[in-house]
Design a protein around this motif. Structure first.
Motif, PDB file in Angstrom:
ATOM      1  N   GLY A   1       1.084  -1.354  -0.297  1.00 11.78           N
ATOM      2  CA  GLY A   1       0.147   0.082   0.284  1.00 11.78           C
ATOM      3  C   GLY A   1       0.840   1.257   0.162  1.00 11.78           C
ATOM      4  O   GLY A   1       2.474   1.199   0.001  1.00 11.78           O
ATOM      5  N   PRO A   2       0.282   2.503  -0.092  1.00  9.34           N
ATOM      6  CA  PRO A   2       0.867   3.514  -0.291  1.00  9.34           C
ATOM      7  C   PRO A   2       1.955   3.851   1.238  1.00  9.34           C
ATOM      8  O   PRO A   2       1.346   3.436   2.311  1.00  9.34           O
ATOM      9  CB  PRO A   2      -0.311   5.019   0.154  1.00  9.34           C
ATOM     10  CG  PRO A   2      -1.508   4.363  -0.956  1.00  9.34           C
ATOM     11  CD  PRO A   2      -1.558   2.594  -0.628  1.00  9.34           C
ATOM     12  N   HIS A   3       2.812   4.526   0.796  1.00  9.33           N
ATOM     13  CA  HIS A   3       3.324   4.580   2.118  1.00  9.33           C
ATOM     14  C   HIS A   3       4.160   6.325   2.087  1.00  9.33           C
ATOM     15  O   HIS A   3       4.845   5.919   0.847  1.00  9.33           O
ATOM     16  CB  HIS A   3       5.013   3.816   1.867  1.00  9.33           C
ATOM     17  CG  HIS A   3       6.025   3.936   3.734  1.00  9.33           C
ATOM     18  ND1 HIS A   3       5.813   3.687   4.669  1.00  9.33           N
ATOM     19  CD2 HIS A   3       7.443   4.711   2.959  1.00  9.33           C
ATOM     20  CE1 HIS A   3       6.819   3.555   5.334  1.00  9.33           C
ATOM     21  NE2 HIS A   3       7.627   4.346   4.378  1.00  9.33           N
ATOM     22  N   GLY A   4       4.137   7.215   2.749  1.00  6.94           N
ATOM     23  CA  GLY A   4       5.297   8.312   3.019  1.00  6.94           C
ATOM     24  C   GLY A   4       4.241   9.114   2.248  1.00  6.94           C
ATOM     25  O   GLY A   4       3.042   9.092   1.697  1.00  6.94           O
ATOM     26  N   ASP A   5       5.453   9.772   1.355  1.00  6.60           N
ATOM     27  CA  ASP A   5       4.849  11.665   0.637  1.00  6.60           C
ATOM     28  C   ASP A   5       4.612  10.856  -0.522  1.00  6.60           C
ATOM     29  O   ASP A   5       5.654  10.874  -1.721  1.00  6.60           O
ATOM     30  CB  ASP A   5       5.749  12.135   0.608  1.00  6.60           C
ATOM     31  CG  ASP A   5       5.642  13.246  -0.349  1.00  6.60           C
ATOM     32  OD1 ASP A   5       4.251  13.652  -0.709  1.00  6.60           O
ATOM     33  OD2 ASP A   5       5.804  14.115  -0.710  1.00  6.60           O
ATOM     34  N   GLY A   6       3.598   9.543  -1.354  1.00  5.08           N
ATOM     35  CA  GLY A   6       3.797   9.203  -2.550  1.00  5.08           C
ATOM     36  C   GLY A   6       4.231   8.086  -2.968  1.00  5.08           C
ATOM     37  O   GLY A   6       4.605   7.813  -4.140  1.00  5.08           O
ATOM     38  N   GLY A   7       4.967   7.834  -2.118  1.00  2.28           N
ATOM     39  CA  GLY A   7       5.776   6.430  -1.996  1.00  2.28           C
ATOM     40  C   GLY A   7       5.045   4.814  -2.026  1.00  2.28           C
ATOM     41  O   GLY A   7       3.555   5.253  -1.711  1.00  2.28           O
ATOM     42  N   TRP A   8       5.673   3.511  -1.812  1.00  2.19           N
ATOM     43  CA  TRP A   8       5.028   2.517  -1.663  1.00  2.19           C
ATOM     44  C   TRP A   8       5.839   1.200  -1.026  1.00  2.19           C
ATOM     45  O   TRP A   8       6.504   1.888  -1.213  1.00  2.19           O
ATOM     46  CB  TRP A   8       4.887   2.185  -3.558  1.00  2.19           C
ATOM     47  CG  TRP A   8       3.719   1.060  -3.045  1.00  2.19           C
ATOM     48  CD1 TRP A   8       4.059  -0.712  -3.649  1.00  2.19           C
ATOM     49  CD2 TRP A   8       2.450   0.970  -3.693  1.00  2.19           C
ATOM     50  NE1 TRP A   8       2.611  -1.683  -3.175  1.00  2.19           N
ATOM     51  CE2 TRP A   8       1.475  -0.345  -3.578  1.00  2.19           C
ATOM     52  CE3 TRP A   8       1.735   1.844  -3.576  1.00  2.19           C
ATOM     53  CZ2 TRP A   8       0.759  -0.545  -3.576  1.00  2.19           C
ATOM     54  CZ3 TRP A   8       0.302   1.988  -3.714  1.00  2.19           C
ATOM     55  CH2 TRP A   8      -0.459   0.448  -3.705  1.00  2.19           C
ATOM     56  N   ARG A   9       5.015   1.054   0.300  1.00  2.44           N
ATOM     57  CA  ARG A   9       5.430  -0.057   1.020  1.00  2.44           C
ATOM     58  C   ARG A   9       5.235  -1.246   0.392  1.00  2.44           C
ATOM     59  O   ARG A   9       4.281  -1.642   0.403  1.00  2.44           O
ATOM     60  CB  ARG A   9       5.837   0.351   1.901  1.00  2.44           C
ATOM     61  CG  ARG A   9       6.527  -1.058   3.334  1.00  2.44           C
ATOM     62  CD  ARG A   9       6.543  -0.233   4.067  1.00  2.44           C
ATOM     63  NE  ARG A   9       7.815   0.063   4.292  1.00  2.44           N
ATOM     64  CZ  ARG A   9       8.111   0.658   5.405  1.00  2.44           C
ATOM     65  NH1 ARG A   9       7.036   0.016   6.774  1.00  2.44           N
ATOM     66  NH2 ARG A   9       8.772   2.021   5.569  1.00  2.44           N
ATOM     67  N   LEU A  10       6.192  -2.291   0.166  1.00  2.00           N
ATOM     68  CA  LEU A  10       5.751  -4.133   0.060  1.00  2.00           C
ATOM     69  C   LEU A  10       5.767  -4.522   1.606  1.00  2.00           C
ATOM     70  O   LEU A  10       7.023  -4.806   1.973  1.00  2.00           O
ATOM     71  CB  LEU A  10       6.006  -4.836  -0.973  1.00  2.00           C
ATOM     72  CG  LEU A  10       5.336  -5.997  -0.583  1.00  2.00           C
ATOM     73  CD1 LEU A  10       4.741  -6.331  -2.618  1.00  2.00           C
ATOM     74  CD2 LEU A  10       5.980  -7.519  -0.205  1.00  2.00           C
ATOM     75  N   THR A  11       5.348  -5.218   2.674  1.00  2.83           N
ATOM     76  CA  THR A  11       5.740  -5.568   3.555  1.00  2.83           C
ATOM     77  C   THR A  11       5.286  -7.499   3.615  1.00  2.83           C
ATOM     78  O   THR A  11       3.910  -7.946   3.377  1.00  2.83           O
ATOM     79  CB  THR A  11       5.059  -5.430   4.395  1.00  2.83           C
ATOM     80  OG1 THR A  11       4.980  -3.545   4.689  1.00  2.83           O
ATOM     81  CG2 THR A  11       5.734  -6.308   5.889  1.00  2.83           C
TER      82      THR A  11
END
Length: 376
Positions: free
Chosen positions: A355-365
């Protein structure tokens, strides 16, 4: 007109038996001419034989003297045996909609034929006789229904196996080939821009394109070998695992655009089983491929592994970046990579989310189970 006697009784009693026996012989004769297809067309002839048996069943045994009745009973016994064989064949091969008619008709013909012989008995005794003859009817239906059910289960198992194989192949091609093709596209774009000003960089890009193409061909060869069966699969190279992540990350960074950084402690690599390690590699491939496709302007992507008492946590994070993409492309539609990997992680006992992460970034966990101590 008098009732039929003598030879007439014998002829009337023999007609249903001859019809039923002829139908059965027609179905099983000439095996090379499609016996299975004819067995599937037995329902209507069998229904006609059952109806003929019911029509003649109340006339032949009671016509004439005791000898005539005995002859009629003999024909009926033989006829019932043939009808039971027809019932088993019909239950095994005929379409379900035809069974709704032919099975009750044959059941009535077999269970009711003794009743004209016991006209002096009570109603309860007649019911008992009919119930007794219902037992072989049930046995014949079971004899045909059991292999029919087994074949249906076999076909379903084959269909499920084929579906699982297609899904596995699509995942393999998506995870590895799509990643390599994405790298080839990026390298080709970069080479086109630097070819005129810096030919040496264009040559390096062409070398990386060659390596990515060879990697894609290797993944396709592995998939084709798997299709050839277990004999060919024994010579196939094992799937990549976390030990190959450093070269993957280095190739990704060398392709230009986004810098990828890997943090893989040795204890994290040791804690993953072979299956979990292959899954982790595929997750990183999918994450980097998505960065290349959906966030080409990202400046950095971090791949971090951390060990907990029960799991190995994997996080792939990329920023939005401020640098525009070198070539404008249409927005790509979401694929099936992440949903498939989510199911794969669940099958291993882990989890995966993005899902989205931070300022316009993306994170996969992802969280993958550690290797049990007895498997180390």
């Amino acid at each position: 007109m008098g009732e039929p006697t003598g030879p007439a009784v014998t002829v009337l009693g023999a007609v249903p038996f001859i019809a039923a026996a002829g139908t059965l012989v027609w179905a099983v004769a000439r095996r090379r001419a499609g016996v299975r297809g004819r067995l599937g067309r037995l329902a209507r002839p069998a229904a006609v034989c059952a109806a003929l048996s019911l029509i003649t069943g109340f006339a032949v045994p009671t016509a004439g003297g005791d000898g005539d009745a005995g002859a009629g009973a003999g024909w009926k016994l033989a006829e019932s045996a043939v009808l039971l064989l027809l019932l088993a064949a019909v239950t095994r091969w005929s379409p379900p909609r035809e069974l709704l008619v032919v099975v009750p008709l044959i059941a009535l013909a077999v269970t009711l034929w003794p009743l004209p012989l016991v006209t002096g008995e009570s109603f309860l005794e007649a019911i008992g006789i009919a119930a007794f003859w219902l037992v072989p009817v049930i046995a014949a239906v079971a004899a045909g229904a059991y292999p029919r059910r087994q074949e249906l289960r076999r076909r379903r198992a084959v269909a499920e196996t084929r579906s699982a194989l297609r899904l596995h192949l699509s995942r393999d091609l998506h995870d590895f080939v799509a990643h390599d093709i994405s790298g080839i596209v990026v390298q080709a774009q970069a080479a086109r821009f630097v070819a005129a000003t810096d030919p040496s960089q264009a040559v390096l890009a062409l070398e990386r394109i060659e390596r990515a193409g060879l990697s894609a061909l290797a993944a396709m060869d592995r998939t084709v070998q798997m299709l050839h069966g277990p004999e060919e699969s024994t010579t196939t190279r094992p799937l990549p695992d976390v030990s190959q992540l450093p070269s993957l990350v280095a190739d990704f960074t060398a392709a230009g655009g986004t810098e990828a950084r890997l943090d893989l402690p040795p204890e994290a690599a040791r804690a993953l089983s072979r299956a979990a390690g292959a899954a982790a590699y595929r997750i990183v491939v999918e994450a980097l491929t998505n960065v290349r496709r959906h966030a080409p302007g990202a400046a950095r992507a971090d791949i971090v592994f951390r060990v907990t008492p029960t799991t190995v946590e994997l996080r792939v994070t990329n920023d939005r970046g401020t640098r525009p993409a070198p070539v404008r492309r249409r927005a790509a539609r979401g694929g099936l990579g992440l949903p498939a990997l989510t199911e794969h992680a669940r099958a291993l006992g882990g989890t995966l989310s993005a899902g989205p992460h931070g300022d316009g970034g993306w994170r996969l966990t992802a969280a993958l189970p550690v290797t049990p101590p007895d498997e180390n």
